[in-house]
Structure formats: structure tokens, C-alpha cells
Write a protein that holds these residues in place. Structure first.
Motif, PDB file in Angstrom:
ATOM      1  N   ASN A  55       0.744  -1.107   0.114  1.00 10.41           N
ATOM      2  CA  ASN A  55      -0.128  -0.030   0.100  1.00 10.41           C
ATOM      3  C   ASN A  55       0.823   1.271   0.179  1.00 10.41           C
ATOM      4  O   ASN A  55       0.576   2.268  -0.682  1.00 10.41           O
ATOM      5  N   ILE A  56       1.939   1.171   0.656  1.00 12.03           N
ATOM      6  CA  ILE A  56       2.871   2.321   0.673  1.00 12.03           C
ATOM      7  C   ILE A  56       3.401   2.582  -0.580  1.00 12.03           C
ATOM      8  O   ILE A  56       3.658   3.738  -1.257  1.00 12.03           O
ATOM      9  N   ARG A  57       3.912   1.413  -1.284  1.00  9.07           N
ATOM     10  CA  ARG A  57       4.272   1.718  -2.730  1.00  9.07           C
ATOM     11  C   ARG A  57       3.428   2.247  -3.541  1.00  9.07           C
ATOM     12  O   ARG A  57       3.670   3.152  -4.454  1.00  9.07           O
ATOM     13  N   VAL A  58       2.176   1.813  -3.365  1.00 10.83           N
ATOM     14  CA  VAL A  58       0.774   2.401  -4.359  1.00 10.83           C
ATOM     15  C   VAL A  58       0.735   3.788  -4.110  1.00 10.83           C
ATOM     16  O   VAL A  58       0.766   4.513  -4.772  1.00 10.83           O
ATOM     17  N   ILE A  59       0.448   4.253  -2.996  1.00 11.33           N
ATOM     18  CA  ILE A  59       0.509   5.592  -2.224  1.00 11.33           C
ATOM     19  C   ILE A  59       1.851   6.582  -2.917  1.00 11.33           C
ATOM     20  O   ILE A  59       1.603   7.441  -3.272  1.00 11.33           O
ATOM     21  N   SER A  60       2.935   6.185  -2.860  1.00  8.67           N
ATOM     22  CA  SER A  60       4.143   6.857  -3.257  1.00  8.67           C
ATOM     23  C   SER A  60       3.937   7.125  -4.829  1.00  8.67           C
ATOM     24  O   SER A  60       4.670   7.882  -5.402  1.00  8.67           O
ATOM     25  N   THR A  61       3.074   6.324  -5.454  1.00  7.10           N
ATOM     26  CA  THR A  61       3.041   6.753  -6.835  1.00  7.10           C
ATOM     27  C   THR A  61       1.889   7.880  -7.356  1.00  7.10           C
ATOM     28  O   THR A  61       1.977   8.344  -8.469  1.00  7.10           O
ATOM     29  N   TYR A  62       1.129   8.162  -6.112  1.00 10.04           N
ATOM     30  CA  TYR A  62       0.075   9.165  -6.278  1.00 10.04           C
ATOM     31  C   TYR A  62       0.215  10.394  -5.621  1.00 10.04           C
ATOM     32  O   TYR A  62      -0.493  11.394  -5.689  1.00 10.04           O
ATOM     33  N   TYR A  63       1.102  10.157  -4.322  1.00  8.53           N
ATOM     34  CA  TYR A  63       1.437  11.489  -3.671  1.00  8.53           C
ATOM     35  C   TYR A  63       2.943  11.847  -3.645  1.00  8.53           C
ATOM     36  O   TYR A  63       3.955  10.955  -3.880  1.00  8.53           O
ATOM     37  N   GLU A  64       3.002  13.190  -3.834  1.00  9.72           N
ATOM     38  CA  GLU A  64       4.377  13.803  -3.619  1.00  9.72           C
ATOM     39  C   GLU A  64       4.793  13.872  -2.346  1.00  9.72           C
ATOM     40  O   GLU A  64       5.977  13.568  -1.842  1.00  9.72           O
ATOM     41  N   ASN A  65       3.917  14.367  -1.467  1.00  8.70           N
ATOM     42  CA  ASN A  65       4.058  14.373  -0.009  1.00  8.70           C
ATOM     43  C   ASN A  65       2.743  14.128   0.600  1.00  8.70           C
ATOM     44  O   ASN A  65       1.642  14.171   0.091  1.00  8.70           O
ATOM     45  N   ILE A  66       3.038  13.528   1.921  1.00  9.99           N
ATOM     46  CA  ILE A  66       1.621  13.319   2.522  1.00  9.99           C
ATOM     47  C   ILE A  66       1.966  13.343   3.939  1.00  9.99           C
ATOM     48  O   ILE A  66       3.425  12.847   4.521  1.00  9.99           O
ATOM     49  N   ARG A  67       1.156  13.672   5.003  1.00 14.77           N
ATOM     50  CA  ARG A  67       1.282  13.756   6.503  1.00 14.77           C
ATOM     51  C   ARG A  67       1.256  12.011   6.951  1.00 14.77           C
ATOM     52  O   ARG A  67       0.648  11.333   6.446  1.00 14.77           O
ATOM     53  N   ILE A  68       2.194  11.766   7.797  1.00 17.75           N
ATOM     54  CA  ILE A  68       2.130  10.672   8.471  1.00 17.75           C
ATOM     55  C   ILE A  68       0.662  10.083   9.186  1.00 17.75           C
ATOM     56  O   ILE A  68       0.356   8.971   8.820  1.00 17.75           O
ATOM     57  N   GLU A  69       0.163  10.854   9.626  1.00 20.89           N
ATOM     58  CA  GLU A  69      -1.212  10.789  10.089  1.00 20.89           C
ATOM     59  C   GLU A  69      -2.194  10.249   9.033  1.00 20.89           C
ATOM     60  O   GLU A  69      -2.961   9.358   9.344  1.00 20.89           O
ATOM     61  N   ARG A  70      -2.091  11.037   7.948  1.00 20.60           N
ATOM     62  CA  ARG A  70      -2.947  10.847   6.883  1.00 20.60           C
ATOM     63  C   ARG A  70      -2.815   9.313   6.208  1.00 20.60           C
ATOM     64  O   ARG A  70      -3.728   8.637   5.817  1.00 20.60           O
ATOM     65  N   LEU A  71      -1.208   9.096   6.227  1.00 21.17           N
ATOM     66  CA  LEU A  71      -0.908   7.891   5.498  1.00 21.17           C
ATOM     67  C   LEU A  71      -1.389   6.878   6.330  1.00 21.17           C
ATOM     68  O   LEU A  71      -1.889   5.735   5.971  1.00 21.17           O
ATOM     69  N   ILE A  72      -1.162   7.102   7.688  1.00 22.26           N
ATOM     70  CA  ILE A  72      -1.754   5.774   8.769  1.00 22.26           C
ATOM     71  C   ILE A  72      -3.199   5.707   8.630  1.00 22.26           C
ATOM     72  O   ILE A  72      -3.825   4.509   8.591  1.00 22.26           O
ATOM     73  N   GLU A  73      -4.095   6.755   8.325  1.00 20.47           N
ATOM     74  CA  GLU A  73      -5.516   6.777   8.182  1.00 20.47           C
ATOM     75  C   GLU A  73      -5.733   5.903   6.561  1.00 20.47           C
ATOM     76  O   GLU A  73      -6.640   5.019   6.734  1.00 20.47           O
ATOM     77  N   LEU A  74      -5.021   6.165   5.718  1.00 25.45           N
ATOM     78  CA  LEU A  74      -5.341   5.537   4.378  1.00 25.45           C
ATOM     79  C   LEU A  74      -4.942   4.049   4.531  1.00 25.45           C
ATOM     80  O   LEU A  74      -5.577   3.180   3.945  1.00 25.45           O
ATOM     81  N   LEU A  75      -3.778   3.802   5.307  1.00 29.83           N
ATOM     82  CA  LEU A  75      -3.614   2.324   5.491  1.00 29.83           C
ATOM     83  C   LEU A  75      -4.404   1.642   6.336  1.00 29.83           C
ATOM     84  O   LEU A  75      -4.461   0.417   6.506  1.00 29.83           O
ATOM     85  N   ASN A  76      -5.172   2.379   7.201  1.00 28.03           N
ATOM     86  CA  ASN A  76      -6.328   1.835   8.149  1.00 28.03           C
ATOM     87  C   ASN A  76      -5.444   0.861   9.207  1.00 28.03           C
ATOM     88  O   ASN A  76      -5.794  -0.376   9.242  1.00 28.03           O
ATOM     89  N   ILE A  77      -4.338   1.240   9.784  1.00 25.82           N
ATOM     90  CA  ILE A  77      -3.758   0.417  10.604  1.00 25.82           C
ATOM     91  C   ILE A  77      -3.470   1.324  12.072  1.00 25.82           C
ATOM     92  O   ILE A  77      -3.884   2.182  12.404  1.00 25.82           O
TER      93      ILE A  77
END
Length: 420
Positions: free
Chosen positions: A324-346
Motif C-alpha cells: 500500500n505504501i508503494r501504491v501511495i508513493s505513486t500518487y502522492y508527492e508528499n503526505i502527512r504520516i497521520e493521513r498515511l496511517i488513516e489511508l492504510l487503516n492500521i
């Protein structure tokens, strides 16, 4: 062969004297034949066979061993006859104690090295039948097959596989690897009868070793070799192959290359809907959501089985997060860690997301920088520097080699089908 000799032997065997007297007469006859000017090899062998028959029929096995030791020391013996005589004795003896008495007699005699191998192999089998595995291992591990020039491949492989199997049963996995390196699959298993007889067991023994050490890539790649070479492989082997390749460290040249090849080439995936879904999800550019995880867990013979079920689930969940992190890295240039955790639902308490990202950066899965004060991850796209040009070149080369392997396999299949 002299008919007179046959009559003499028959006369001795059928006489009313005791066994020792008969043996003495046969040995005297053997000496006469051996010392005459034109000794006949067939006549000599006939006498040795008669000695063996006489003593075996009377259950005089200790006497038979003593007689062998005496005959080996006699000058002028036909070496082939002695070899055949030894083989007859080995085949007729059943007690491991008596078989062990032959070891010092045959040891260090080059012309009897093949008979020595057969002897040790039989001794090991005897111990295995008695469940005395340590004794079986101690006896068969002394064989150095590399220095036995007269041994045929069939017997050599049989002994090596037995050595590997005993090592696994005794948890001597390092020794298993040592013995396995004496078998070169590409050279040995090109012979059809050896391939059918030994290849599958050879790979399964290696998988046991890799499973013990959690070497996921080697398990998956070994299973992939089995699947490629055996059109009648079992479904759980394909499941394990995919599961363990997914558990492996992400590498476009290794596990991802094999997974992509399986996705494109293996028609049996159509029958395994759940496995196909897992493979497609893992190789896709889409996120794998939390509610999908349980449905993607497919049990194999080794994967997701006790006592390693919890470990496999933990590794599997980590690989989903990495995907999921690899996928997100192709769509985002930067992202907050809190938002990444929310997207990953972990659960950030159970998973150190920052630590996972750092590991992925170090393993060249992604290129990113972490701004800790601001809590932001900056994903950096691959540039055209020399390092990345080399990476792209090796990726293309790997793809080319995979295509060559596929073409080579297809050509071999066509040759087999048409009997070329």
C-alpha cells in the motif's frame, strides 16, 4: 567352463562330511584353479558361488565373512570375482552386526569401493528400519561419494538423498545443504529416469530446510522450479509458491519477477480463484483494504500452518502495508504520516509506520524523505541519474532473461510432445 569342475563341486557339496570339511575342499579346489597356468575366471567364480551357497544355506555367516577376508588376501585372485563375491555376501546378510564386520575388510580397497558403498547403504537402511537414526547417520555420513569413480548416478543419488533425509530428520539442516550441493539439478535431472525418481524428493527436502530457517524466497523459488518441471504438481504447492514469494523481501529481479511470470504463464491459477485474487491484488497498483486481508489468506501445505501461522500472518500483514505504501508513493508527492496511517487503516501503536518506511527506503522499494518535525513524508520520483539508469537496464535485462527461459521451456515441451 569345465564340466569336470562342476562334477567336483557337486561331489563335494553332496558328500556326507561336515560343513567345515566341505569348505576346506572347496578352498583347496579354488587354490588349484587359481594357481594353474591358465586360470579360468568363470571357473573361479563358480567355486566362489559354491562357497557362498554352502555357507549361506547352513547359516554360517560368520564363517562366510572369515572366508572372504582370507580370499581377499590371496594373490592372483580375479578382482571382478572378488567384487561379485562380496556383493553376493552383502545381499545375503540381514543382521546389521554381521554387515558391520565387512567394513574393515572392504575399506580402502579401490576395486571394492562400489561394493563398500552398497554395504554402507544397506547398513543405513537396517538402522533406519530399527528407527536408530543417529546410527544410520553416523554410518552413511562417512561415505565420500566424490572419490568413488565407479558408482553409477542412480546409486549415488539414492545415497545422497538418503543422507539429506536423515539430516532433516535429525535437524542437521546445515549438513543437508552440504549434501544438496553435491547434486547439480541442471546436470543430473536432465536424465528422465533420474528426474522422475529423485527430483521431487530432492526439492521437498530443501524446502524443509528453508522452512525451518524462514528463508521465504528460497522456499518460493524452489517450489517454482518444481512447478516448472512437473506439469502434475499439487495445488497446495502453487499456493505455497505464491504465498512465500509474497512473504519474501520485495525485489523486482527476484520474487516480483517470479510472481509476474506466474501471473502471466500459469493457467492453473484460473482454478484457484482465491490465489489468483491474492496475486492480482499484490501485483496491482491499487490499495489492498483492511476488510480484504482475511479473504486473501489462503492456506498451503507449509504457509499459514501451525506452528508458524501467527508468524506468517504477521509477515503477510507487513507485506500488505508495504504494498500500500508503494501504491501511495505513486500518487502522492508528499503526505502527512497521520493521513498515511488513516489511508492504510492500521493501528499506529502496533505498527511503526515510520520504521516500515525507513526499511523500504533502505531496501530501494521507494525513494522518500521524512520530515520528522512536520510529520511529512516526501516521495521522490526516480530520476535519470546513473544509478537509476543502471537499475532500469538490469530490470530490462531480467525481463529479457525471463522471456528466454519461457521460450526455452516451451521448446523443451514441444520436443517432448513430438518425441524429438
Amino acid at each position: 567352463m569345465s564340466s569336470q569342475l562342476e562334477k567336483s563341486i557337486e561331489s563335494i557339496i553332496t558328500s556326507q562330511t561336515d560343513v567345515n570339511n566341505k569348505l576346506d575342499q572347496l578352498l583347496k579346489l579354488e587354490k588349484q584353479n587359481r594357481l594353474k597356468e591358465h586360470a579360468d575366471q568363470k571357473d573361479s567364480m563358480l567355486i566362489l558361488e559354491s562357497i557362498h551357497k554352502l555357507l549361506s544355506s547352513c547359516n554360517q555367516n560368520d564363517k562366510l565373512i572369515e572366508t572372504l577376508e582370507i580370499l581377499i588376501k590371496k594373490h592372483g585372485q580375479f578382482k571382478q570375482n572378488i567384487f561379485d563375491f562380496v556383493v553376493l555376501i552383502i545381499e545375503s546378510l540381514a543382521e546389521v552386526e554381521q554387515l558391520n564386520k565387512l567394513i574393515p575388510i572392504l575399506d580402502n580397497k579401490i576395486y571394492l569401493e562400489l561394493a563398500y558403498c552398497k554395504l554402507v547403504d544397506k547398513i543405513a537402511d537396517s538402522y533406519i528400519e530399527k528407527k536408530e537414526l543417529h546410527k544410520a547417520y553416523d554410518s552413511i555420513s562417512k561415505l565420500d561419494l566424490e572419490n568413488v569413480n565407479t558408482i553409477d548416478l542412480d546409486l549415488k543419488l539414492s545415497i545422497l538423498i538418503k543422507q539429506m533425509k536423515l539430516c532433516n530428520q535429525l535437524k542437521k539442516y546445515e549438513d543437508t545443504i552440504i549434501y544438496s550441493k553435491k547434486i547439480i539439478p541442471k546436470q543430473i535431472f536432465k536424465f528422465k529416469h533420474l528426474k522422475e525418481k529423485f527430483e521431487r524428493e530432492y526439492y521437498l527436502l530443501l524446502i524443509e530446510v528453508y522452512n525451518d530457517s524462514n528463508d521465504y524466497y528460497k522456499i518460493g523459488s524452489t517450489l517454482n522450479l518444481m512447478i516448472d518441471s512437473d506439469p502434475e504438481f499439487k495445488e497446495d504447492e502453487l499456493i505455497d509458491c505464491i504465498n512465500f514469494l509474497i512473504f519474501s523481501d520485495y525485489d523486482t529481479h527476484l520474487n516480483i519477477s517470479l510472481l509476474s511470470s506466474l501471473q502471466k504463464q500459469n493457467k492453473d491459477l484460473i482454478k484457484l480463484i482465491e490465489v489468483k485474487k491474492l496475486l492480482d491484488s499484490f501485483l496491482s497498483k491499487d490499495l489492498i483494504f483492511a476488510d480484504e486481508k482475511k479473504s486473501l489468506i489462503v492456506e498451503g501445505k507449509y504457509s499459514f500452518q501451525k506452528p508458524k501461522f501467527d508468524d506468517h500472518v504477521k509477515v503477510f500483514n507487513l507485506k500488505i502495508i508495504e504494498h500500500n505504501i508503494r501504491v501511495i508513493s505513486t500518487y502522492y508527492e508528499n503526505i502527512r504520516i497521520e493521513r498515511l496511517i488513516e489511508l492504510l487503516n492500521i493501528d499506529s501503536k502496533s505498527v511503526n509506520v515510520e520504521g516500515v518506511i525507513m526499511d523500504m527506503i533502505n531496501n530501494n522499494q521507494i525513494t522518500a524523505k521524512i520530515n520528522r518535525p512536520l510529520g511529512i513524508i516526501n516521495f521522490v520520483p526516480y530520476g535519470n541519474d546513473n544509478k537509476n539508469i543502471i537499475t532500469q537496464w538490469t530490470d530490462n535485462l531480467e525481463l529479457l532473461l525471463n522471456h528466454i527461459d519461457v521460450i526455452d521451456n516451451l521448446i523443451e515441451k514441444e520436443k517432448i510432445v513430438h518425441g524429438i
